[in-house]
Write a protein that holds these residues in place. Structure first.
Motif, PDB file in Angstrom:
ATOM      1  N   LYS A  53      94.193  92.733-132.199  1.00  0.00           N
ATOM      2  CA  LYS A  53      94.954  92.549-133.445  1.00  0.00           C
ATOM      3  C   LYS A  53      94.605  91.210-134.089  1.00  0.00           C
ATOM      4  O   LYS A  53      94.427  91.121-135.310  1.00  0.00           O
ATOM      5  CB  LYS A  53      96.454  92.607-133.130  1.00  0.00           C
ATOM      6  N   LYS A  60      89.454  90.445-141.276  1.00  0.00           N
ATOM      7  CA  LYS A  60      89.928  90.774-142.614  1.00  0.00           C
ATOM      8  C   LYS A  60      90.297  89.535-143.409  1.00  0.00           C
ATOM      9  O   LYS A  60      90.856  89.642-144.511  1.00  0.00           O
ATOM     10  CB  LYS A  60      91.125  91.730-142.512  1.00  0.00           C
ATOM     11  N   ALA A  62      92.514  87.160-142.832  1.00  0.00           N
ATOM     12  CA  ALA A  62      93.927  86.767-142.908  1.00  0.00           C
ATOM     13  C   ALA A  62      94.089  85.321-142.449  1.00  0.00           C
ATOM     14  O   ALA A  62      93.384  84.867-141.547  1.00  0.00           O
ATOM     15  CB  ALA A  62      94.772  87.689-142.036  1.00  0.00           C
ATOM     16  N   ARG A  66      99.589  84.424-140.623  1.00  0.00           N
ATOM     17  CA  ARG A  66      99.771  85.873-140.725  1.00  0.00           C
ATOM     18  C   ARG A  66      99.230  86.564-139.475  1.00  0.00           C
ATOM     19  O   ARG A  66      99.792  87.557-139.000  1.00  0.00           O
ATOM     20  CB  ARG A  66      99.058  86.420-141.961  1.00  0.00           C
ATOM     21  N   ALA A  70     101.441  88.902-137.027  1.00  0.00           N
ATOM     22  CA  ALA A  70     101.055  90.285-136.719  1.00  0.00           C
ATOM     23  C   ALA A  70     100.989  90.513-135.214  1.00  0.00           C
ATOM     24  O   ALA A  70     101.434  91.550-134.709  1.00  0.00           O
ATOM     25  CB  ALA A  70      99.705  90.603-137.368  1.00  0.00           C
ATOM     26  N   LEU A  99     103.119 102.124-132.863  1.00  0.00           N
ATOM     27  CA  LEU A  99     102.869 102.803-134.143  1.00  0.00           C
ATOM     28  C   LEU A  99     104.092 103.624-134.561  1.00  0.00           C
ATOM     29  O   LEU A  99     104.438 103.694-135.742  1.00  0.00           O
ATOM     30  CB  LEU A  99     101.646 103.719-134.033  1.00  0.00           C
ATOM     31  N   ARG A 102     106.580 101.313-136.121  1.00  0.00           N
ATOM     32  CA  ARG A 102     106.166 100.861-137.460  1.00  0.00           C
ATOM     33  C   ARG A 102     106.332 101.974-138.486  1.00  0.00           C
ATOM     34  O   ARG A 102     106.484 101.716-139.679  1.00  0.00           O
ATOM     35  CB  ARG A 102     104.696 100.398-137.454  1.00  0.00           C
ATOM     36  N   GLU A 131     101.792 109.202-137.851  1.00  0.00           N
ATOM     37  CA  GLU A 131     101.128 109.366-139.143  1.00  0.00           C
ATOM     38  C   GLU A 131     101.963 110.249-140.066  1.00  0.00           C
ATOM     39  O   GLU A 131     102.123 109.951-141.268  1.00  0.00           O
ATOM     40  CB  GLU A 131      99.746 109.990-138.955  1.00  0.00           C
ATOM     41  N   THR A 134     104.992 108.432-141.512  1.00  0.00           N
ATOM     42  CA  THR A 134     104.704 107.551-142.652  1.00  0.00           C
ATOM     43  C   THR A 134     104.562 108.349-143.937  1.00  0.00           C
ATOM     44  O   THR A 134     104.700 107.798-145.029  1.00  0.00           O
ATOM     45  CB  THR A 134     103.413 106.744-142.440  1.00  0.00           C
ATOM     46  N   ARG A 163      97.983 118.635-137.028  1.00  0.00           N
ATOM     47  CA  ARG A 163      97.743 117.683-138.125  1.00  0.00           C
ATOM     48  C   ARG A 163      96.761 118.269-139.143  1.00  0.00           C
ATOM     49  O   ARG A 163      96.976 118.171-140.360  1.00  0.00           O
ATOM     50  CB  ARG A 163      97.196 116.372-137.570  1.00  0.00           C
TER      51      ARG A 163
ATOM     52  N   THR B 136      95.205 108.349-139.016  1.00  0.00           N
ATOM     53  CA  THR B 136      95.278 107.033-139.651  1.00  0.00           C
ATOM     54  C   THR B 136      96.655 106.424-139.412  1.00  0.00           C
ATOM     55  O   THR B 136      97.610 107.125-139.074  1.00  0.00           O
ATOM     56  CB  THR B 136      95.038 107.118-141.173  1.00  0.00           C
ATOM     57  N   ALA B 137      96.700 105.133-139.558  1.00  0.00           N
ATOM     58  CA  ALA B 137      97.977 104.425-139.456  1.00  0.00           C
ATOM     59  C   ALA B 137      97.960 103.316-140.495  1.00  0.00           C
ATOM     60  O   ALA B 137      96.960 102.605-140.632  1.00  0.00           O
ATOM     61  CB  ALA B 137      98.161 103.842-138.058  1.00  0.00           C
ATOM     62  N   PRO B 138      99.053 103.167-141.222  1.00  0.00           N
ATOM     63  CA  PRO B 138      99.099 102.053-142.172  1.00  0.00           C
ATOM     64  C   PRO B 138      99.102 100.735-141.418  1.00  0.00           C
ATOM     65  O   PRO B 138      99.577 100.657-140.290  1.00  0.00           O
ATOM     66  CB  PRO B 138     100.430 102.274-142.908  1.00  0.00           C
ATOM     67  N   ASP B 139      98.537  99.730-142.038  1.00  0.00           N
ATOM     68  CA  ASP B 139      98.500  98.421-141.401  1.00  0.00           C
ATOM     69  C   ASP B 139      99.149  97.412-142.333  1.00  0.00           C
ATOM     70  O   ASP B 139      98.469  96.753-143.113  1.00  0.00           O
ATOM     71  CB  ASP B 139      97.054  98.029-141.092  1.00  0.00           C
ATOM     72  N   PRO B 140     100.470  97.329-142.275  1.00  0.00           N
ATOM     73  CA  PRO B 140     101.161  96.416-143.193  1.00  0.00           C
ATOM     74  C   PRO B 140     100.843  94.951-142.904  1.00  0.00           C
ATOM     75  O   PRO B 140     101.080  94.103-143.761  1.00  0.00           O
ATOM     76  CB  PRO B 140     102.645  96.721-142.940  1.00  0.00           C
ATOM     77  N   ASP B 141     100.310  94.668-141.740  1.00  0.00           N
ATOM     78  CA  ASP B 141     100.018  93.274-141.395  1.00  0.00           C
ATOM     79  C   ASP B 141      98.888  92.713-142.247  1.00  0.00           C
ATOM     80  O   ASP B 141      98.956  91.592-142.745  1.00  0.00           O
ATOM     81  CB  ASP B 141      99.633  93.158-139.918  1.00  0.00           C
ATOM     82  N   PHE B 142      97.822  93.491-142.394  1.00  0.00           N
ATOM     83  CA  PHE B 142      96.636  92.979-143.071  1.00  0.00           C
ATOM     84  C   PHE B 142      96.276  93.802-144.301  1.00  0.00           C
ATOM     85  O   PHE B 142      95.221  93.605-144.897  1.00  0.00           O
ATOM     86  CB  PHE B 142      95.457  92.912-142.105  1.00  0.00           C
ATOM     87  N   THR B 144      95.477  97.041-144.944  1.00  0.00           N
ATOM     88  CA  THR B 144      94.554  98.166-145.051  1.00  0.00           C
ATOM     89  C   THR B 144      94.952  99.241-144.043  1.00  0.00           C
ATOM     90  O   THR B 144      95.530  98.939-143.008  1.00  0.00           O
ATOM     91  CB  THR B 144      93.107  97.739-144.738  1.00  0.00           C
ATOM     92  N   VAL B 146      94.158 101.809-141.135  1.00  0.00           N
ATOM     93  CA  VAL B 146      93.148 101.911-140.075  1.00  0.00           C
ATOM     94  C   VAL B 146      93.125 103.340-139.561  1.00  0.00           C
ATOM     95  O   VAL B 146      94.088 104.091-139.709  1.00  0.00           O
ATOM     96  CB  VAL B 146      93.449 100.943-138.910  1.00  0.00           C
TER      97      VAL B 146
END
Lengths: 195, 152
Positions: A53, A60, A62, A66, A70, A99, A102, A131, A134, A163, B136-142, B144, B146
């Motif tokens: 991570k 990226k 960051a 941050r 994370a 996941l 989140r 997934e 979300t 899926r 896929t999974a959202p990546d609120p940390d950065f 984008t 993934v």
């Protein structure tokens, strides 16, 4: 002698600094992340996802704070997943559990999934479900349908097929939740209705 | 400082021990008279079978290496595509994709051990693109999304 053994045990418990972090992060961020990684190690949590991570954040672009935040959030997710899934949970299941959180799922719901499937890896099923969460699948309905699917011993490949089926239906114009229910009903006939 | 007791022990250990000339013959005869345990052949066969099983187990464990996993992306306008993720320390230089000749697709094969991995494609060194064919999974940390791949 006992004192010497104590010193050796303490030194043995200390880990070398993680060279990948030192090579890629600034020193303050690297040291802070290393402290988080050590905390995970002490709790018996997997450390590699935390390192990755941090490296992801660096890749990226960051900023350090941050990245630290994370990694801390992920540590909290792994810890809560361990509480919900049990101390013997696999690293993949814990990562998938993070996941799940989140995506809006709760530890209580994750614990119910473990009870429904005590002997199998949950990673794929939870990742698929996270997934869909979300995208709007309500967590409570998801939990109840997942419990049914686990009790019916639906395989990991079937979860991935679910899926795919949902995505195909949505592309065809269906709404997400009815599409999920239809796929669940296909896997466990008569069980796809809203609980 | 000398230790008389230790010296005496050393001297005793160095003292030659007389062996009678017919020692070997008498030892062989005594062993010949000793009854062998019954079923010894069974023990031998059992030991051989256990050895074979252990060898098989160890060989299988050794041969269970990483499995090649193929990553594909359709990127017709891309000049370069790389793969970054949990399996390569998110190092954008380590896993470049190769363009499949005559197509707009890019491909990389990566040996992976069992596990759950997060990854993303990096197009032209600046655009993060999730793999639309995978979880896929959202990546609120950065900021984008993934992709996820599971390897058994």
């Amino acid at each position: 002698m006992i004192g010497l053994l104590g010193v050796v045990a303490v030194l043995g418990g200390l880990q070398d600094p993680e060279p990948r972090l030192r090579a890629r992060l600034d020193s303050v961020t690297a040291r802070t992340v290393e402290a988080i990684v050590d905390s995970a190690r002490i709790r018996g949590l997997p450390t590699e996802p935390l390192i990755q991570k941090a490296l992801e954040g660096r890749a990226k672009g960051a900023p350090g704070p941050r990245i630290v935040a994370a990694v801390g959030i992920l540590l909290d997710g792994l810890r809560r997943a361990q509480s919900a899934l049990g101390p013997g949970a696999r690293g993949d299941d814990l990562l998938a559990g993070s996941l799940w959180f989140r995506a809006g799922g709760s530890p209580e719901q994750l614990g119910r999934l473990r009870l429904a499937a005590p002997d199998r890896s949950l990673a794929v099923a939870i990742a698929v479900s996270a997934e869909l969460l979300t995208r709007g699948w309500p967590p409570e309905e998801a939990t109840e349908l997942l419990e049914r699917l686990f009790r019916a011993r639906v395989s990991d490949s079937a979860f991935l097929a679910l899926r795919t089926g949902v995505n195909d239906a949505v592309r065809g114009g269906a709404s997400l939740v009815p599409a999920v229910r239809a796929e669940v009903a296909r896997l466990v006939p008569g069980k796809g209705q809203v609980p | 400082m000398r230790d008389d007791w230790l010296d005496s022990v050393v001297r005793e250990l160095k003292r030659p021990t007389p062996v009678r000339p017919d020692f070997d013959r008498r030892l062989g005869a005594a062993l010949a008279r000793t009854p062998r345990p019954r079923g010894g052949w069974l023990l031998g066969v059992g030991a051989m079978a256990a050895g074979a099983l252990l060898t098989t187990f160890l060989w299988k464990g050794r041969s269970r290496g990483p499995a090649p996993v193929e990553f594909l992306i359709d990127a017709p306008a891309a000049r370069a595509v790389t793969l970054v993720g949990d399996f390569n320390d998110w190092d954008r230089r380590r896993t470049p994709l190769e363009r499949v000749i005559g197509t707009s697709r890019w491909r990389a094969r990566v040996p992976l051990h069992g596990g759950l991995y997060r990854y993303v494609f990096l197009v032209d060194g600046e655009r993060w693109v999730a793999d639309s064919t995978q979880l896929t999974a959202p990546d609120p940390d950065f900021g984008t999304t993934v992709s996820l791949v599971t390897v058994r």
